[in-house]
Write a protein that holds these residues in place. Sequence first.
Motif, PDB file in Angstrom:
ATOM      1  N   PRO A   1       0.817  -1.217   0.000  1.00  0.00           N
ATOM      2  CA  PRO A   1       0.000   0.000   0.000  1.00  0.00           C
ATOM      3  C   PRO A   1       0.850   1.267   0.000  1.00  0.00           C
ATOM      4  N   ALA A   2       0.348   2.289  -0.656  1.00  0.00           N
ATOM      5  CA  ALA A   2       1.056   3.566  -0.704  1.00  0.00           C
ATOM      6  C   ALA A   2       1.101   4.194   0.685  1.00  0.00           C
ATOM      7  N   SER A   3       2.188   4.914   0.954  1.00  0.00           N
ATOM      8  CA  SER A   3       2.354   5.572   2.256  1.00  0.00           C
ATOM      9  C   SER A   3       1.373   6.719   2.398  1.00  0.00           C
ATOM     10  N   ALA A   4       0.671   6.761   3.501  1.00  0.00           N
ATOM     11  CA  ALA A   4      -0.318   7.810   3.725  1.00  0.00           C
ATOM     12  C   ALA A   4       0.368   9.151   3.940  1.00  0.00           C
ATOM     13  N   GLY A   5      -0.300  10.213   3.494  1.00  0.00           N
ATOM     14  CA  GLY A   5       0.227  11.551   3.726  1.00  0.00           C
ATOM     15  C   GLY A   5       0.203  12.399   2.471  1.00  0.00           C
ATOM     16  N   GLU A   6       0.630  13.651   2.617  1.00  0.00           N
ATOM     17  CA  GLU A   6       0.687  14.602   1.511  1.00  0.00           C
ATOM     18  C   GLU A   6       2.116  14.677   0.977  1.00  0.00           C
ATOM     19  N   PRO A   7       2.304  14.695  -0.349  1.00  0.00           N
ATOM     20  CA  PRO A   7       3.657  14.731  -0.898  1.00  0.00           C
ATOM     21  C   PRO A   7       4.303  16.103  -0.786  1.00  0.00           C
ATOM     22  N   ASP A   8       5.615  16.124  -0.643  1.00  0.00           N
ATOM     23  CA  ASP A   8       6.408  17.348  -0.750  1.00  0.00           C
ATOM     24  C   ASP A   8       6.749  17.511  -2.223  1.00  0.00           C
ATOM     25  N   THR A   9       5.957  18.291  -2.949  1.00  0.00           N
ATOM     26  CA  THR A   9       6.102  18.333  -4.402  1.00  0.00           C
ATOM     27  C   THR A   9       7.437  18.932  -4.850  1.00  0.00           C
ATOM     28  N   GLN A  10       7.976  19.865  -4.085  1.00  0.00           N
ATOM     29  CA  GLN A  10       9.262  20.450  -4.474  1.00  0.00           C
ATOM     30  C   GLN A  10      10.375  19.411  -4.364  1.00  0.00           C
ATOM     31  N   ALA A  11      10.395  18.667  -3.270  1.00  0.00           N
ATOM     32  CA  ALA A  11      11.421  17.634  -3.098  1.00  0.00           C
ATOM     33  C   ALA A  11      11.280  16.546  -4.159  1.00  0.00           C
ATOM     34  N   LEU A  12      10.043  16.153  -4.453  1.00  0.00           N
ATOM     35  CA  LEU A  12       9.833  15.106  -5.441  1.00  0.00           C
ATOM     36  C   LEU A  12      10.191  15.578  -6.849  1.00  0.00           C
ATOM     37  N   GLN A  13       9.971  16.843  -7.153  1.00  0.00           N
ATOM     38  CA  GLN A  13      10.392  17.359  -8.455  1.00  0.00           C
ATOM     39  C   GLN A  13      11.909  17.275  -8.601  1.00  0.00           C
ATOM     40  N   ARG A  14      12.621  17.589  -7.543  1.00  0.00           N
ATOM     41  CA  ARG A  14      14.087  17.511  -7.622  1.00  0.00           C
ATOM     42  C   ARG A  14      14.558  16.077  -7.836  1.00  0.00           C
ATOM     43  N   LEU A  15      13.808  15.121  -7.291  1.00  0.00           N
ATOM     44  CA  LEU A  15      14.194  13.725  -7.423  1.00  0.00           C
ATOM     45  C   LEU A  15      13.948  13.170  -8.823  1.00  0.00           C
ATOM     46  N   CYS A  16      12.750  13.404  -9.361  1.00  0.00           N
ATOM     47  CA  CYS A  16      12.393  12.683 -10.579  1.00  0.00           C
ATOM     48  C   CYS A  16      12.298  13.540 -11.830  1.00  0.00           C
ATOM     49  N   CYS A  17      12.333  14.863 -11.701  1.00  0.00           N
ATOM     50  CA  CYS A  17      12.208  15.712 -12.894  1.00  0.00           C
ATOM     51  C   CYS A  17      13.545  16.250 -13.393  1.00  0.00           C
ATOM     52  N   LYS A  18      14.506  16.410 -12.487  1.00  0.00           N
ATOM     53  CA  LYS A  18      15.864  16.815 -12.869  1.00  0.00           C
ATOM     54  C   LYS A  18      15.911  18.252 -13.400  1.00  0.00           C
ATOM     55  N   ASP A  19      17.063  18.612 -14.035  1.00  0.00           N
ATOM     56  CA  ASP A  19      17.328  20.011 -14.380  1.00  0.00           C
ATOM     57  C   ASP A  19      16.619  20.489 -15.638  1.00  0.00           C
TER      58      ASP A  19
END
Length: 265
Positions: free
Chosen positions: A140-158
């Motif tokens: 199951p997915a982890s409950a909670g709200e995502p940190d969209t800025q941190a996740l953008q840095r992880l998977c979207c790159k420069d």
Amino acid sequence: MIYRSAESGDIPRLCGFWLSCFDEKPEAAKCFFERNLSDTHGYLAEENGEIIAAVYLIDCRLRGQRAHYLCGAATKPSHRGRGVMSRLIGFALDDAVRRGDRFSTLLPADEGLYRFYARLGYTAGCEVRTRAFDCGSESPASAGEPDTQALQRLCCKDRSLFWDQSFIDFAGRYYGCYGVKTLKSAYALAFADCDNGCADVFYALYNDISELKSLLSAEGVRRFNLAGCGENPLFSGAPAKKYGMIKSLTDENPPDGVYIGITLS
């Protein structure tokens, strides 16, 4: 002809003009125009007090620098072919330069508009890559709200546009007007068009693909198509599709392979 920045008092007329120009649901247009004009900058051309053309620049960042996404460009049919939009976009970009923007991006609706924007100095330097995934048997997915800025840095790159939280929240409401689901967990977010166990995920943030799979699996999705940036290793080898244009507003050359992500299309 008067070219000027939009003011809050213009919003009802601009909304009506938008609906007269685009095949848009009224609730989606209302959602767009509820946004604060401090981060969605509107510009209009008026003749005898009537709106003749309008365009919007939405704040974002690219490579940590100020940028924007140009959208909603429309001209009244009786005034097309007279250079009104070219001049209005020039006015808007001059204002963006004064704010410190360094890049302008957009997604033309057809090849004719690609040619139009090329005449204004834009190049077809934006792309998208897609790949199909099976959800498998994920926890199951982890409950909670995502940190969209941190996740953008992880998977979207420069080479991806970075959006602030308020715009991502707005995009979810806007897409929702067309039946697109916003799915969230602590470590993933997805805008997904789900149908009969399959989904098209045209924008997603995640710290690991397993989190995204868990999120979709909880919605009954077994297989999904995911769009993303070529810098993301998940898309290594996936073919690139031309998907948007970019223009540098300084002497700096724009990067290649930019991923716009949220296009409101």
